[in-house]
Scaffold this motif. Structure first.
Motif, PDB file in Angstrom:
ATOM      1  N   THR A  50      42.782-100.710 -15.638  1.00 34.81           N
ATOM      2  CA  THR A  50      43.659-100.435 -14.493  1.00 34.81           C
ATOM      3  C   THR A  50      45.095-100.854 -14.779  1.00 34.81           C
ATOM      4  O   THR A  50      46.032-100.192 -14.338  1.00 34.81           O
ATOM      5  CB  THR A  50      43.148-101.093 -13.201  1.00 34.81           C
ATOM      6  OG1 THR A  50      42.978-102.501 -13.416  1.00 34.81           O
ATOM      7  CG2 THR A  50      41.843-100.476 -12.745  1.00 34.81           C
ATOM      8  N   ASN A  62      47.841 -89.064 -15.573  1.00 35.35           N
ATOM      9  CA  ASN A  62      46.544 -88.532 -15.169  1.00 35.35           C
ATOM     10  C   ASN A  62      45.529 -88.644 -16.300  1.00 35.35           C
ATOM     11  O   ASN A  62      44.363 -88.985 -16.055  1.00 35.35           O
ATOM     12  CB  ASN A  62      46.666 -87.086 -14.686  1.00 35.35           C
ATOM     13  CG  ASN A  62      45.401 -86.617 -14.006  1.00 35.35           C
ATOM     14  OD1 ASN A  62      44.433 -86.288 -14.667  1.00 35.35           O
ATOM     15  ND2 ASN A  62      45.417 -86.616 -12.689  1.00 35.35           N
ATOM     16  N   HIS A  84      32.486 -98.450  -5.693  1.00 42.61           N
ATOM     17  CA  HIS A  84      33.646 -98.518  -4.801  1.00 42.61           C
ATOM     18  C   HIS A  84      34.709 -99.493  -5.312  1.00 42.61           C
ATOM     19  O   HIS A  84      35.899 -99.280  -5.103  1.00 42.61           O
ATOM     20  CB  HIS A  84      33.229 -98.862  -3.365  1.00 42.61           C
ATOM     21  CG  HIS A  84      32.884-100.295  -3.143  1.00 42.61           C
ATOM     22  ND1 HIS A  84      31.634-100.807  -3.406  1.00 42.61           N
ATOM     23  CD2 HIS A  84      33.644-101.333  -2.713  1.00 42.61           C
ATOM     24  CE1 HIS A  84      31.624-102.093  -3.132  1.00 42.61           C
ATOM     25  NE2 HIS A  84      32.824-102.440  -2.717  1.00 42.61           N
ATOM     26  N   GLU A  87      36.574 -97.500  -7.953  1.00 44.24           N
ATOM     27  CA  GLU A  87      37.397 -96.476  -7.307  1.00 44.24           C
ATOM     28  C   GLU A  87      38.653 -97.089  -6.679  1.00 44.24           C
ATOM     29  O   GLU A  87      39.764 -96.562  -6.852  1.00 44.24           O
ATOM     30  CB  GLU A  87      36.590 -95.736  -6.237  1.00 44.24           C
ATOM     31  CG  GLU A  87      35.525 -94.834  -6.823  1.00 44.24           C
ATOM     32  CD  GLU A  87      34.597 -94.238  -5.780  1.00 44.24           C
ATOM     33  OE1 GLU A  87      34.018 -93.181  -6.068  1.00 44.24           O
ATOM     34  OE2 GLU A  87      34.443 -94.819  -4.677  1.00 44.24           O
ATOM     35  N   GLU A  88      38.495 -98.192  -5.971  1.00 47.42           N
ATOM     36  CA  GLU A  88      39.649 -98.823  -5.317  1.00 47.42           C
ATOM     37  C   GLU A  88      40.657 -99.344  -6.334  1.00 47.42           C
ATOM     38  O   GLU A  88      41.866 -99.197  -6.148  1.00 47.42           O
ATOM     39  CB  GLU A  88      39.172 -99.959  -4.414  1.00 47.42           C
ATOM     40  CG  GLU A  88      38.425 -99.474  -3.190  1.00 47.42           C
ATOM     41  CD  GLU A  88      37.710-100.594  -2.433  1.00 47.42           C
ATOM     42  OE1 GLU A  88      37.931-101.786  -2.767  1.00 47.42           O
ATOM     43  OE2 GLU A  88      36.942-100.274  -1.516  1.00 47.42           O
ATOM     44  N   GLN A  91      42.414 -96.374  -7.959  1.00 48.97           N
ATOM     45  CA  GLN A  91      43.284 -95.740  -6.964  1.00 48.97           C
ATOM     46  C   GLN A  91      44.604 -96.507  -6.897  1.00 48.97           C
ATOM     47  O   GLN A  91      45.685 -95.905  -6.924  1.00 48.97           O
ATOM     48  CB  GLN A  91      42.605 -95.713  -5.588  1.00 48.97           C
ATOM     49  CG  GLN A  91      43.370 -94.954  -4.531  1.00 48.97           C
ATOM     50  CD  GLN A  91      43.328 -93.447  -4.717  1.00 48.97           C
ATOM     51  OE1 GLN A  91      42.355 -92.898  -5.199  1.00 48.97           O
ATOM     52  NE2 GLN A  91      44.399 -92.783  -4.332  1.00 48.97           N
ATOM     53  N   GLU A  95      48.224 -94.932  -8.176  1.00 51.71           N
ATOM     54  CA  GLU A  95      49.340 -94.812  -7.244  1.00 51.71           C
ATOM     55  C   GLU A  95      50.524 -95.660  -7.694  1.00 51.71           C
ATOM     56  O   GLU A  95      51.678 -95.264  -7.525  1.00 51.71           O
ATOM     57  CB  GLU A  95      48.893 -95.187  -5.829  1.00 51.71           C
ATOM     58  CG  GLU A  95      47.986 -94.137  -5.213  1.00 51.71           C
ATOM     59  CD  GLU A  95      47.575 -94.462  -3.789  1.00 51.71           C
ATOM     60  OE1 GLU A  95      48.365 -95.130  -3.065  1.00 51.71           O
ATOM     61  OE2 GLU A  95      46.477 -94.055  -3.390  1.00 51.71           O
ATOM     62  N   ALA A 101      48.080 -89.829  -4.131  1.00 50.57           N
ATOM     63  CA  ALA A 101      46.776 -90.393  -3.766  1.00 50.57           C
ATOM     64  C   ALA A 101      45.644 -89.385  -3.931  1.00 50.57           C
ATOM     65  O   ALA A 101      44.580 -89.720  -4.464  1.00 50.57           O
ATOM     66  CB  ALA A 101      46.825 -90.914  -2.332  1.00 50.57           C
ATOM     67  N   CYS A 104      44.749 -88.901  -7.558  1.00 51.21           N
ATOM     68  CA  CYS A 104      43.996 -90.065  -8.055  1.00 51.21           C
ATOM     69  C   CYS A 104      42.531 -89.966  -7.650  1.00 51.21           C
ATOM     70  O   CYS A 104      41.640 -90.134  -8.484  1.00 51.21           O
ATOM     71  CB  CYS A 104      44.584 -91.365  -7.506  1.00 51.21           C
ATOM     72  SG  CYS A 104      46.196 -91.809  -8.148  1.00 51.21           S
ATOM     73  N   ARG A 105      42.285 -89.714  -6.370  1.00 49.93           N
ATOM     74  CA  ARG A 105      40.901 -89.644  -5.876  1.00 49.93           C
ATOM     75  C   ARG A 105      40.100 -88.597  -6.627  1.00 49.93           C
ATOM     76  O   ARG A 105      38.963 -88.847  -7.045  1.00 49.93           O
ATOM     77  CB  ARG A 105      40.878 -89.350  -4.373  1.00 49.93           C
ATOM     78  CG  ARG A 105      41.130 -90.549  -3.503  1.00 49.93           C
ATOM     79  CD  ARG A 105      40.846 -90.264  -2.030  1.00 49.93           C
ATOM     80  NE  ARG A 105      41.664 -89.179  -1.487  1.00 49.93           N
ATOM     81  CZ  ARG A 105      42.907 -89.328  -1.043  1.00 49.93           C
ATOM     82  NH1 ARG A 105      43.481 -90.507  -1.057  1.00 49.93           N
ATOM     83  NH2 ARG A 105      43.574 -88.298  -0.564  1.00 49.93           N
ATOM     84  N   ILE A 108      39.515 -89.728 -10.358  1.00 50.19           N
ATOM     85  CA  ILE A 108      38.580 -90.852 -10.435  1.00 50.19           C
ATOM     86  C   ILE A 108      37.157 -90.379 -10.153  1.00 50.19           C
ATOM     87  O   ILE A 108      36.219 -90.725 -10.876  1.00 50.19           O
ATOM     88  CB  ILE A 108      38.996 -91.970  -9.452  1.00 50.19           C
ATOM     89  CG1 ILE A 108      40.339 -92.565  -9.879  1.00 50.19           C
ATOM     90  CG2 ILE A 108      37.922 -93.045  -9.363  1.00 50.19           C
ATOM     91  CD1 ILE A 108      41.025 -93.386  -8.794  1.00 50.19           C
ATOM     92  N   ARG A 109      36.995 -89.595  -9.109  1.00 48.96           N
ATOM     93  CA  ARG A 109      35.661 -89.094  -8.751  1.00 48.96           C
ATOM     94  C   ARG A 109      35.069 -88.266  -9.893  1.00 48.96           C
ATOM     95  O   ARG A 109      33.926 -88.463 -10.293  1.00 48.96           O
ATOM     96  CB  ARG A 109      35.725 -88.272  -7.460  1.00 48.96           C
ATOM     97  CG  ARG A 109      34.372 -87.760  -7.001  1.00 48.96           C
ATOM     98  CD  ARG A 109      34.410 -87.025  -5.655  1.00 48.96           C
ATOM     99  NE  ARG A 109      35.498 -86.081  -5.527  1.00 48.96           N
ATOM    100  CZ  ARG A 109      36.558 -86.241  -4.717  1.00 48.96           C
ATOM    101  NH1 ARG A 109      36.652 -87.316  -3.964  1.00 48.96           N
ATOM    102  NH2 ARG A 109      37.496 -85.328  -4.655  1.00 48.96           N
TER     103      ARG A 109
END
Length: 126
Positions: A50, A62, A84, A87-88, A91, A95, A101, A104-105, A108-109
């Motif tokens: 991260t 990206n 989670h 993911e957080e 995220q 950002e 946002a 990112c979602r 990541i997914r």
């Protein structure tokens, strides 16, 4: 033909078009809140990945987000860290690097889904 007349000042509206607007510096992501139950190696990998995402500049953000989330998917699959939490953290890192946002979602997914689906069993990976 040369003229000794003084040069006329550049009109303000033209100056604005020629000067690139300054962009505010990306904010640093908030410190990660990682539960105690997360293994040391998953924690270290999450912090490293991260931070790398947050530090990546335009043009590679990206791709770095995708690679980082893929690298953490195996720890999710092995039960070493909750999805989670990953993911957080990504995220926030994405950002902080300046990615929208929603982008990112989606990244990541997609990365976690792929990594979890294609992950080798933990015993085979050592």
């Amino acid at each position: 033909m040369l003229d000794d007349a003084p040069v006329a000042p550049l009109p303000h509206w033209l100056t604005e078009l020629l000067v690139e607007p300054s962009r505010p510096a990306a904010a640093a992501p908030a410190p990660l809140l990682i539960p105690e139950a997360v293994t040391r190696r998953a924690r270290a990998a999450l912090e490293r990945e991260t931070a790398a995402v947050a530090a990546t500049g335009e043009g590679g953000r990206n791709n770095r987000l995708l690679a980082g989330a893929r690298a953490l998917g195996r720890f999710v699959a092995w039960g070493e860290i909750p999805r989670h939490v990953v993911e957080e953290a990504f995220q926030a890192g994405g950002e902080a690097a300046g990615l929208p946002a929603a982008e990112c979602r989606a990244t990541i997914r997609s990365a976690l889904d792929w990594s979890i689906r294609t992950c080798r069993p933990r015993d085979d990976a050592a």
